[in-house]
Scaffold this motif. Sequence first.
Motif, PDB file in Angstrom:
ATOM      1  N   ALA A   1       0.855  -1.192   0.000  1.00 30.37           N
ATOM      2  CA  ALA A   1       0.000   0.000   0.000  1.00 30.37           C
ATOM      3  C   ALA A   1       0.887   1.237   0.000  1.00 30.37           C
ATOM      4  CB  ALA A   1      -0.902   0.011   1.231  1.00 30.37           C
TER       5      ALA A   1
ATOM      6  N   LEU B   1      -2.847   0.693  -4.163  1.00 28.45           N
ATOM      7  CA  LEU B   1      -2.574  -0.668  -3.717  1.00 28.45           C
ATOM      8  C   LEU B   1      -1.976  -1.512  -4.843  1.00 28.45           C
ATOM      9  CD1 LEU B   1      -5.944  -1.372  -1.830  1.00 28.45           C
ATOM     10  CD2 LEU B   1      -3.830  -0.403  -0.906  1.00 28.45           C
TER      11      LEU B   1
ATOM     12  N   ALA C   1      -8.967   0.705  -0.929  1.00 30.45           N
ATOM     13  CA  ALA C   1      -8.221   1.967  -0.993  1.00 30.45           C
ATOM     14  C   ALA C   1      -9.105   3.135  -0.520  1.00 30.45           C
ATOM     15  CB  ALA C   1      -7.714   2.211  -2.414  1.00 30.45           C
TER      16      ALA C   1
ATOM     17  N   ALA D   1      -6.555  -2.600   6.880  1.00 32.03           N
ATOM     18  CA  ALA D   1      -6.278  -3.828   6.132  1.00 32.03           C
ATOM     19  C   ALA D   1      -6.588  -5.063   6.975  1.00 32.03           C
ATOM     20  CB  ALA D   1      -4.826  -3.847   5.665  1.00 32.03           C
TER      21      ALA D   1
END
Lengths: 558, 558
Positions: A467, A487, A501, A538
């Motif tokens: 990322a 990403l 994202a 995440a």
Amino acid sequence: MSTNRLIYLPLGGAGEIGMNTYVYGYGPEDRERLIVVDLGVTFPDMDTAPGVDVIMADVSWLEERADRIEAIFITHAHEDHIGALGHLWPKLKKRVYARRFTAAIGRLKFDEAGLPTDVIHTVEARPAVVEAGPFRVQFVPVAHSIPESAALIIDTPAGRILHSGDFKLDPSPIVGEGWNEALFREIAAETPVKALMCDSTNVFSPLPGRSEATLADPIHGLIANAGGLVVATTFASNVARLKTLAEAGRAAGRSVCLLGRAMQRMVKVAQETGVLTDFPPIIPSEHATEVSRQNLMLIVTGSQGERRAATAQLSRGKYLGLELKEGDTFLFSSKTIPGNERGVLRIMNSFSEMGVDVVDDTGGRYHVSGHANRPDLEQMHEIVKPQMLIPMHGEHRHLREHVKLGEQRGIPGEIVTNGMMVDLSGDAPEVVEYIETGRLYLDGSVLIGAMDGVVRDRIRLALNGHAMVNVILDENDDPLGEAWVELSGLPEVGKRGQGLADLMETELTEFLETAPAKVMRDDDKMDEAIRRVVRQVAVEEIGKKPEVTVVVSRLATE
Amino acid sequence: MSTNRLIYLPLGGAGEIGMNTYVYGYGPEDRERLIVVDLGVTFPDMDTAPGVDVIMADVSWLEERADRIEAIFITHAHEDHIGALGHLWPKLKKRVYARRFTAAIGRLKFDEAGLPTDVIHTVEARPAVVEAGPFRVQFVPVAHSIPESAALIIDTPAGRILHSGDFKLDPSPIVGEGWNEALFREIAAETPVKALMCDSTNVFSPLPGRSEATLADPIHGLIANAGGLVVATTFASNVARLKTLAEAGRAAGRSVCLLGRAMQRMVKVAQETGVLTDFPPIIPSEHATEVSRQNLMLIVTGSQGERRAATAQLSRGKYLGLELKEGDTFLFSSKTIPGNERGVLRIMNSFSEMGVDVVDDTGGRYHVSGHANRPDLEQMHEIVKPQMLIPMHGEHRHLREHVKLGEQRGIPGEIVTNGMMVDLSGDAPEVVEYIETGRLYLDGSVLIGAMDGVVRDRIRLALNGHAMVNVILDENDDPLGEAWVELSGLPEVGKRGQGLADLMETELTEFLETAPAKVMRDDDKMDEAIRRVVRQVAVEEIGKKPEVTVVVSRLATE
């Protein structure tokens, strides 16, 4: 009493199979004159070295002592013995000695790399001697799976060393000199062998090794009975096998064609250097499509499943106008090196889908090893009767087993792995120093250290995805616009069904609006805080912690 | 004439080893009632699926037809047969049937995943019958390397199918029911078998399979003669092997301790379900350190080199207070699955460095396979006398060989791979449709498609490294500050000896200063041009083309 000593220092190949790199020294401590035996490579895998081209020993220790190096000796032309020569020679710049075939292969590599080919000197077999400082070196022909493999007699004021190189006790290796027991007895009788540095690859193979010559009948039989197109693969450098295969093809009335640059080159060099004198006629690959399939045999590169080699190309479909189909036969006259299994099996299955009969080494009918098996090693010990045995060419478990084997007949041995410097001057090997060793990776066109972190980062990217966060701040440390997340290698959507994202950007924007000034003005704190926000999203959304790169741009008024 | 048909559709496991997923259907075309047999996983590798946890069949076809599914049957509790049940059940939501041990393992998984455990129903062995729409299904005990493996008799109005599951012809499997030839003869005599769907894993193994019972003597002998600590590893689910190992330990006067959660769980479930009745007493792991090493035996997880399992932990040093050393013995009572070789060898070498004697399956004394070998398959064909043979559980080459084997005794066969729907209603299988199949990856906590590009991007990052470029433009499309480059997985310094990122930034700054306005105002053109500049520098400096991510931020006046 002399203050000179005789030292042995493996930098590669002792404690692993591959990248053979050995150093011998003679002289006063820390002023020994040195010779190098072999400069080989090993091959990377995705698990430990993704993107790397080849791996070789870190020779910093040698480089720092280049003025003490007398010469480099190469025992034979397999990549794990010669493959690093072109990459490492510029660091050492010493004369290289090898037998005719090996030297020719070396010069081709040097020529391609723009290195001076005249530093590579051709040496005749014993009794010819190369004088290199305190060392007198002779090349002793041994049988192996490549022409002109050699053991080295290394005579020093402190005694005789026999460095076996890769060898097997094959009396009829088809190409080149066979195993000559009388010669080895003569060598041991002439001067007692102080130390035998010995190939350990096959120490776990309990039966005596089989001769290359035993393959001719099964291979001839297989090809004589095959219907459609016949294709065989083996290691390009196994010139004897190529000969057996080609002869079997001719005997079955087939035109024989070699596919793959490495293989064509090996045969050419073997013929030019005179080691291969009666290879059957071959047809150029551009004529192969003109021959009917039942009259054609291809001998191709890629027995290890290498993606760009002919075997893999044929498994993917048409290659150079040739295409396999129902009723064809594909022979793997080779063994699969550990780590290559999945790739080779994938290819075998592709052939199976085409209806091709795949014949492999199961049962051992169509391949023999190039290394001495356990009883052969015992025979070598018995003939050479060394004062001490130092196994090489093997993983730790091979070296350990080989030492045990030697001790069974009263020969004291020592497990010496990469970086261990042993003094051979006395009656038994004595470890005198541990040298920091490592691996160099050829990565594209540059050499990088295995521990530089470059490859570690690649592995992390592959396991965790990446990322990238972009934040722009003005001169008051206030955000200009919103955070931007890109990403790579991560799912687009997380468990809430929203763009991953987008979710990260939302959370980051909220963070930027509420973060205290002391965080906003401090790059390190910003980096850490942003990283935490991204990873938290995440973990919640996709159950993974990606690698995060944060770029905070601070725009000053100009 | 009936318009009903009987169909067979493998979605996983046919053309590969792993992720077994089979569908049977009966009824009018496109309205067949369906049952699912097995929902297994396969395991990823760095080459093809870095960062992925497990791989399973894409069951979209089933999901779209969930209203037509009658039930799910699981033949046994190996991960390649049950491993995907918890991940895919929420897409199908049907009753699950399995034998006692398998059902117990399934319920544990469901419990951990927060799924309803009462959808998993325990079924007794034949003659018990599960009615599922037009299907009548019986579980037939077979020997394998896990308790209570079963073949399925699937009776339909169009005839009887025998779905072998994983099996071997072992009359004395130590735990559970042995091979019962009379039972299989009875099944075939009762109703002719229209189709035998048959395990193909060991079709290339030429000798008859050996019984689990043959291992007791060699294992007892090995452990009786061992000096220091003895450690053995095998598959956690091979309860029979665990019993043999534990009994050998006890017989040698050793306290036995199981290390590894998976193994402890398997033994517990086997005991609770009554399949394992007389396992020797074991000591808890926290007491193991109190026992002297010559009186201790550890049975541990991790025979495939799994990084977090006990075997790998012990190879790295102290684990739960236990540490291996000179004179200890480590037994791999297992075979290494292709692809795991390097990891397993690495561990063996670590043990060798500790002075541990590593004993592996070389010679076949300490491990037997759980699958029927070639002559055993022939015996099965002869007993069952199916009208047609459809091999499963195998790569393409296994299926192909198995069809040939059947044809040798006059049984017509068909290679049916994942996605091929065959109609079994007639005298021979007829391919009626090709279904789009694929793989799902469990990646962290989400399921992603193998072809989504996520994993492809990770592989590219690992092979090529990553360059991220950051450019900020003002409202006139003029650069604000300089280009910013961040590298991951790339060497810091190129061949000119200068920082690679610096060189890229310099080139990019020059590009930004000279780029025409029509490029500067167009995001796509900027992206392409910046990418080109970065790659050109990389190729010149390091001989590689990295992945490039470009972020152009355009700051508007607010």
